[in-house]
Design an enzyme around this catalytic site. Structure first.
Site, PDB file in Angstrom:
ATOM      1  N   LYS A  13     -91.217  46.061 -61.063  1.00 23.97           N
ATOM      2  CA  LYS A  13     -91.492  46.596 -62.405  1.00 23.97           C
ATOM      3  C   LYS A  13     -92.547  47.696 -62.366  1.00 23.97           C
ATOM      4  O   LYS A  13     -92.485  48.644 -63.158  1.00 23.97           O
ATOM      5  CB  LYS A  13     -91.906  45.479 -63.359  1.00 23.97           C
ATOM      6  CG  LYS A  13     -93.127  44.688 -62.968  1.00 23.97           C
ATOM      7  CD  LYS A  13     -93.355  43.528 -63.933  1.00 23.97           C
ATOM      8  CE  LYS A  13     -94.580  42.708 -63.541  1.00 23.97           C
ATOM      9  NZ  LYS A  13     -94.398  42.042 -62.222  1.00 23.97           N
ATOM     10  N   ARG A  88     -98.541  38.467 -70.197  1.00 26.53           N
ATOM     11  CA  ARG A  88     -98.059  37.528 -69.178  1.00 26.53           C
ATOM     12  C   ARG A  88     -97.760  36.157 -69.764  1.00 26.53           C
ATOM     13  O   ARG A  88     -97.222  35.298 -69.073  1.00 26.53           O
ATOM     14  CB  ARG A  88     -99.081  37.394 -68.051  1.00 26.53           C
ATOM     15  CG  ARG A  88     -99.232  38.665 -67.244  1.00 26.53           C
ATOM     16  CD  ARG A  88     -99.902  38.412 -65.929  1.00 26.53           C
ATOM     17  NE  ARG A  88    -100.048  39.645 -65.170  1.00 26.53           N
ATOM     18  CZ  ARG A  88    -100.126  39.705 -63.854  1.00 26.53           C
ATOM     19  NH1 ARG A  88    -100.044  38.597 -63.141  1.00 26.53           N
ATOM     20  NH2 ARG A  88    -100.283  40.852 -63.232  1.00 26.53           N
ATOM     21  N   ARG A 123     -94.803  44.695 -48.902  1.00 28.94           N
ATOM     22  CA  ARG A 123     -95.501  45.542 -49.879  1.00 28.94           C
ATOM     23  C   ARG A 123     -96.898  45.899 -49.380  1.00 28.94           C
ATOM     24  O   ARG A 123     -97.587  45.082 -48.775  1.00 28.94           O
ATOM     25  CB  ARG A 123     -95.578  44.841 -51.230  1.00 28.94           C
ATOM     26  CG  ARG A 123     -96.082  45.779 -52.335  1.00 28.94           C
ATOM     27  CD  ARG A 123     -95.695  45.291 -53.699  1.00 28.94           C
ATOM     28  NE  ARG A 123     -96.500  44.178 -54.166  1.00 28.94           N
ATOM     29  CZ  ARG A 123     -96.522  43.759 -55.424  1.00 28.94           C
ATOM     30  NH1 ARG A 123     -95.752  44.345 -56.327  1.00 28.94           N
ATOM     31  NH2 ARG A 123     -97.262  42.732 -55.772  1.00 28.94           N
ATOM     32  N   ARG A 167     -97.547  32.285 -57.007  1.00 27.44           N
ATOM     33  CA  ARG A 167     -97.420  33.246 -58.108  1.00 27.44           C
ATOM     34  C   ARG A 167     -96.064  33.116 -58.805  1.00 27.44           C
ATOM     35  O   ARG A 167     -95.967  33.250 -60.031  1.00 27.44           O
ATOM     36  CB  ARG A 167     -97.619  34.672 -57.585  1.00 27.44           C
ATOM     37  CG  ARG A 167     -99.037  34.955 -57.102  1.00 27.44           C
ATOM     38  CD  ARG A 167     -99.157  36.339 -56.515  1.00 27.44           C
ATOM     39  NE  ARG A 167     -99.017  37.356 -57.539  1.00 27.44           N
ATOM     40  CZ  ARG A 167     -98.752  38.643 -57.268  1.00 27.44           C
ATOM     41  NH1 ARG A 167     -98.566  39.032 -56.029  1.00 27.44           N
ATOM     42  NH2 ARG A 167     -98.662  39.513 -58.252  1.00 27.44           N
TER      43      ARG A 167
END
Length: 210
Positions: A13, A88, A123, A167
């Protein structure tokens, strides 16, 4: 045009928010980057946020909202903005509505959990400016060096496999209910994340224009 990007951590995103930001000249407001900047600068809000971030927990609403309100009050956000990483929780979304912030569309970037775990191990993030890269999908031009600011690019602790699993669990419990929340308001657009960034971008732009 005020947009929100939803999706599990590692769904892409942030990259899509950046691409849409460039196309429409809207600031991409990443609460994650803002929180990390506050932590790095040792501000009161940053020190408060750090305790929760280190434990893999969500930062309390009042801390995040305080930082966000300051950011969207800046001149570059007066004609619209993109929120990446906020809200969130449903409670944060409700707080956003109470702030009087109108959201036009919510883009939900959907990627299966197993693909996310594989993605996030590759990442890399700039420790100075927060720019995101990936060793396979979006590599830096020079090993370990940010293309934008020449800062150090590294694997964050929260991108390590054991942290990713925690997460994802938090995402499904706390953040995924936002999908129904915004769908009920007629603002949700779901985009199936593709292997190639440009393919996901094409679908994202189509969803915005729909």
């Amino acid at each position: 045009m005020n947009l929100i990007f939803l999706g599990a951590p590692g769904a892409g995103k942030g990259t899509q928010a950046e691409n849409v930001s460039n196309k429409y000249s809207l600031p991409a407001v990443s609460t994650g980057n803002m929180l990390r900047e506050a932590v790095k600068n040792g501000t009161e809000a940053g020190l408060s946020a750090k305790r929760y971030m280190d434990a893999g927990d969500l930062v309390p609403d009042e801390v995040v909202i305080g930082i966000l309100k300051d950011r969207i009050a800046l001149d570059d956000a007066k004609n619209g903005f993109i929120l990446d990483g906020f809200p969130r929780t449903v409670e944060q979304a409700q707080a956003l509505e109470r702030m009087g912030v109108n959201i036009d569309k919510v883009l939900n970037i959907h990627v299966a959990d197993e693909r996310i775990i594989a993605r996030m191990s590759g990442r890399r993030v700039c420790s100075d400016c927060g720019s995101s890269y990936h060793i396979e999908y979006k590599p830096v031009k020079s090993e370990g060096v940010c293309d934008s600011c020449k800062g150090s690019v590294e694997l964050r602790d929260d991108d390590k496999p054991e942290t990713v699993l925690a997460r994802l669990k938090t995402y499904h419990e706390k953040t995924a209910p936002l999908i129904n929340f915004y769908d009920s308001r007629g603002k949700l657009r779901t985009v199936e994340g593709q292997e190639k960034i440009e393919d996901t971008t094409r679908l994202t732009l189509e969803a915005i224009d729909s």
